[in-house]
Design an enzyme around this catalytic site. Structure first.
Site, PDB file in Angstrom:
ATOM      1  N   CYS A 137       0.873  -1.175   0.000  1.00  0.00           N
ATOM      2  CA  CYS A 137       0.000   0.000   0.000  1.00  0.00           C
ATOM      3  C   CYS A 137       0.909   1.223   0.000  1.00  0.00           C
ATOM      4  CB  CYS A 137      -0.912   0.000   1.228  1.00  0.00           C
ATOM      5  SG  CYS A 137      -1.952   1.470   1.378  1.00  0.00           S
ATOM      6  N   CYS A 182      -2.171  15.487   2.437  1.00  0.00           N
ATOM      7  CA  CYS A 182      -3.311  15.424   1.518  1.00  0.00           C
ATOM      8  C   CYS A 182      -4.104  16.714   1.639  1.00  0.00           C
ATOM      9  CB  CYS A 182      -4.198  14.224   1.847  1.00  0.00           C
ATOM     10  SG  CYS A 182      -5.526  13.941   0.648  1.00  0.00           S
ATOM     11  N   CYS A 230     -10.324  10.301   7.765  1.00  0.00           N
ATOM     12  CA  CYS A 230      -8.979   9.843   7.398  1.00  0.00           C
ATOM     13  C   CYS A 230      -7.911  10.662   8.097  1.00  0.00           C
ATOM     14  CB  CYS A 230      -8.814   9.948   5.878  1.00  0.00           C
ATOM     15  SG  CYS A 230      -7.179   9.467   5.286  1.00  0.00           S
TER      16      CYS A 230
END
Length: 354
Positions: free
Chosen positions: A114, A121, A128
């Site tokens: 991953c 972000c 998240c």
């Protein structure tokens, strides 16, 4: 570097940003044999050299000259954690000190990397952990490649196996780093790179409709996953601000275009949140949306708590009822049990913690 004469060579030029023809032109201009470019290329992309000194089939003088003309910044492991379930999380450090994370996820029949595509972000999804971190910059394609190389080396060391799959589900939004992600995948799948099949790679997006359509136009070979998490615009807006500019209708149209152009597998990802999107009414909305897109699968995902958010995981009975309802309506769904929760390596938990 289409023409060596026009390239301003200095120590800040990352040699991995050059193509093989670029390197050939460089060595020709240096009055070196053309095959030296292939030797260097192999060191960069197959032997994974971290310095010019590693390139031992080149003369000392040539290695020194390369060091004077180019840089070779490589992603390094800053720290690793090992979960009780076998998951390995690594925090990577860039050449200027930025941090991002990647995870090696072992299961009975596959070993998955991953990987992250950005440092931080900008999308601020409420559930998240990465969404609460400021985006510093995009990862370059060679840095993404390094993530996969390092996780593959860990896999070989810990499990005596090579990676079987790669998912772009780490930190950042891959489609907001479009060129680097696609170039990284090109290097990962190239015979003179890692040689992995694109069918074993999944890019997950929070939903950038324009770029989903571009993936179709570019005829990519990898799989696509949409982080959906709510099947109506109101609820999706509440947890994913990107829905304001990329609503569900625009995503449906983009996904249908992507499939028409590529016939590649599409998956919906749906995290279950207690008393938010876990009712049978929510399941019904999800089914209706699923039937508007040629999706192969709905991945139901356990919610993994983070410090910054107040969401909770539903009771197991609620999860089972949701799954049973989807199955009764002939929806291909599976429940993805999270791994690495004890080291904050599970879905939605990557946050560069110490």
């Amino acid at each position: 570097m289409a023409e060596t004469a026009t390239l301003k060579i200095n120590g800040s030029n990352n040699i991995r940003q050059l193509s093989l023809p670029d390197l050939e032109q460089y060595f020709i201009a240096m009055r070196e044999k053309k095959f030296r470019a292939h030797q260097v290329w192999e060191w960069l992309w197959q032997k994974h050299a971290h310095s010019f000194a590693d390139m031992t089939n080149l003369s000392k003088e040539l290695r020194q000259k390369l060091g004077e003309n180019f840089s070779l910044p490589a992603l390094m492991v800053d720290a690793s954690q090992y979960s009780a379930d076998g998951t390995v999380k690594s925090r990577f450090k860039t050449h200027e000190g930025h941090l991002c994370e990647g995870v090696l996820i072992p299961t009975d029949n596959r070993y998955t990397a991953c990987v992250s595509s950005q440092i931080g972000c900008s999308l601020s999804c409420k559930f998240c952990a990465t969404g609460y971190i400021e985006r510093k910059r995009n990862l370059d394609f060679d840095e993404i490649y390094d993530e996969v190389v390092i996780l593959n080396q860990q896999c070989e060391k810990v499990y005596d196996k090579k990676l079987s799959n790669i998912v772009f589900m780490g930190m950042g939004e891959p489609l907001l780093n479009y060129k680097n992600v696609l170039k990284a995948i090109e290097r990962i799948t190239s015979p003179d790179g890692l040689g992995m099949s694109p069918k074993r790679i999944t890019v997950s997006t929070a939903g950038v409709a324009k770029q989903i359509r571009q993936l179709g136009d570019d005829k990519v070979k990898f799989k696509l996953a949409l982080s959906l998490h709510a099947a109506n615009d109101k609820k999706r807006h509440d947890i994913m601000p990107i829905n304001d500019s990329n609503n569900i209708q625009s995503l449906v149209e983009a996904l249908n275009h992507f499939y028409a152009q590529t016939k590649n597998e599409i998956t919906f990802e749906y995290i279950l949140f207690k008393d938010f999107n876990d009712s049978l009414k929510d399941a019904d909305e999800l089914i209706k949306l699923y039937r508007r897109v040629p999706a192969d699968l709905i991945n139901l995902i356990e919610y993994n708590p983070i410090d910054a958010a107040k969401f909770e995981k539903p009771e197991e009975s609620k999860v089972e009822a949701f799954m049973e309802y989807l199955g009764r309506h002939k929806v291909n769904a599976r429940l993805r049990r999270s791994r690495g929760k004890d080291i904050d390596a599970a879905c939605g938990q990557l946050a560069n913690k110490n």
